[in-house]
Design a protein around this motif. Structure first.
Motif, PDB file in Angstrom:
ATOM      1  N   SER A  46       1.114  -1.432  -0.128  1.00  0.00           N
ATOM      2  CA  SER A  46      -0.156   0.072  -0.154  1.00  0.00           C
ATOM      3  C   SER A  46       0.807   1.306   0.354  1.00  0.00           C
ATOM      4  CB  SER A  46      -1.056  -0.091   0.791  1.00  0.00           C
ATOM      5  OG  SER A  46      -0.015   0.149   2.757  1.00  0.00           O
ATOM      6  N   ALA A  47       0.500   2.450  -0.078  1.00  0.00           N
ATOM      7  CA  ALA A  47       0.569   3.552   0.302  1.00  0.00           C
ATOM      8  C   ALA A  47       1.219   3.962   1.277  1.00  0.00           C
ATOM      9  CB  ALA A  47       0.274   4.588  -0.900  1.00  0.00           C
ATOM     10  N   SER A  50       4.159   1.930   1.951  1.00  0.00           N
ATOM     11  CA  SER A  50       5.870   2.305   0.955  1.00  0.00           C
ATOM     12  C   SER A  50       5.771   3.868   1.852  1.00  0.00           C
ATOM     13  CB  SER A  50       5.124   2.885  -0.693  1.00  0.00           C
ATOM     14  OG  SER A  50       6.426   3.826  -1.153  1.00  0.00           O
ATOM     15  N   GLN A  51       5.478   4.437   2.313  1.00  0.00           N
ATOM     16  CA  GLN A  51       5.698   6.146   3.098  1.00  0.00           C
ATOM     17  C   GLN A  51       6.890   5.341   4.074  1.00  0.00           C
ATOM     18  OE1 GLN A  51       5.462   8.571   1.141  1.00  0.00           O
ATOM     19  NE2 GLN A  51       7.169   9.281   3.136  1.00  0.00           N
ATOM     20  N   TYR A  89       0.188  -3.773  -5.729  1.00  0.00           N
ATOM     21  CA  TYR A  89       0.490  -2.146  -5.607  1.00  0.00           C
ATOM     22  C   TYR A  89       1.649  -1.819  -6.380  1.00  0.00           C
ATOM     23  CZ  TYR A  89       1.598   1.898  -2.961  1.00  0.00           C
ATOM     24  OH  TYR A  89       2.356   2.993  -2.821  1.00  0.00           O
ATOM     25  N   PRO A  93       5.490   6.569  -2.877  1.00  0.00           N
ATOM     26  CA  PRO A  93       5.204   7.823  -1.678  1.00  0.00           C
ATOM     27  C   PRO A  93       5.323   8.671  -2.920  1.00  0.00           C
ATOM     28  CG  PRO A  93       7.228   6.783  -1.186  1.00  0.00           C
ATOM     29  CD  PRO A  93       7.188   5.559  -2.637  1.00  0.00           C
ATOM     30  N   SER A  94       4.252   9.510  -2.574  1.00  0.00           N
ATOM     31  CA  SER A  94       4.083  11.238  -2.600  1.00  0.00           C
ATOM     32  C   SER A  94       5.598  11.927  -2.222  1.00  0.00           C
ATOM     33  CB  SER A  94       2.697  11.784  -3.093  1.00  0.00           C
ATOM     34  OG  SER A  94       2.363  11.635  -1.790  1.00  0.00           O
TER      35      SER A  94
END
Length: 94
Positions: A46-47, A50-51, A89, A93-94
């Motif tokens: 998931s995001a 990842s973050q 996925y 990450p942003s």
């Protein structure tokens, strides 16, 4: 093979998985070290995960360049996780 852990083990409280940061190596060498420790390179699901990985281990490396278990070794362009999970996925990450 002697794997050298630089940091961890660290528990991600959101998913209960444990992660370590290993000495610098190639992707193949890093996966072999992870296997020697009884695991694999990280499977990111998931995001948020990842973050968390980036926030937790990016400071160890001074960069956001970390090996994870996603690869296309078996078939160029067809990605899978070394854990055997489907690569559903794939965003960063942003």
């Amino acid at each position: 093979m002697d794997a050298q852990i630089l940091g961890g083990p660290v528990l991600n409280p959101a998913n209960g998985h444990v992660y370590c940061i290993l000495q610098p190596n190639t992707w193949t060498g890093s996966e072999a070290q992870a296997v020697a420790l009884g695991g694999h390179l990280a499977t990111i699901r998931s995001a948020a995960e990842s973050q968390w990985v980036l926030n937790t281990f990016g400071a160890w490396t001074g960069t956001n360049l970390l090996w994870i278990g996603l690869n296309d070794i078996g078939s160029n362009g067809t990605f899978y996780w070394v854990s055997g999970e489907t690569a559903s996925y794939l965003a960063s990450p942003s």
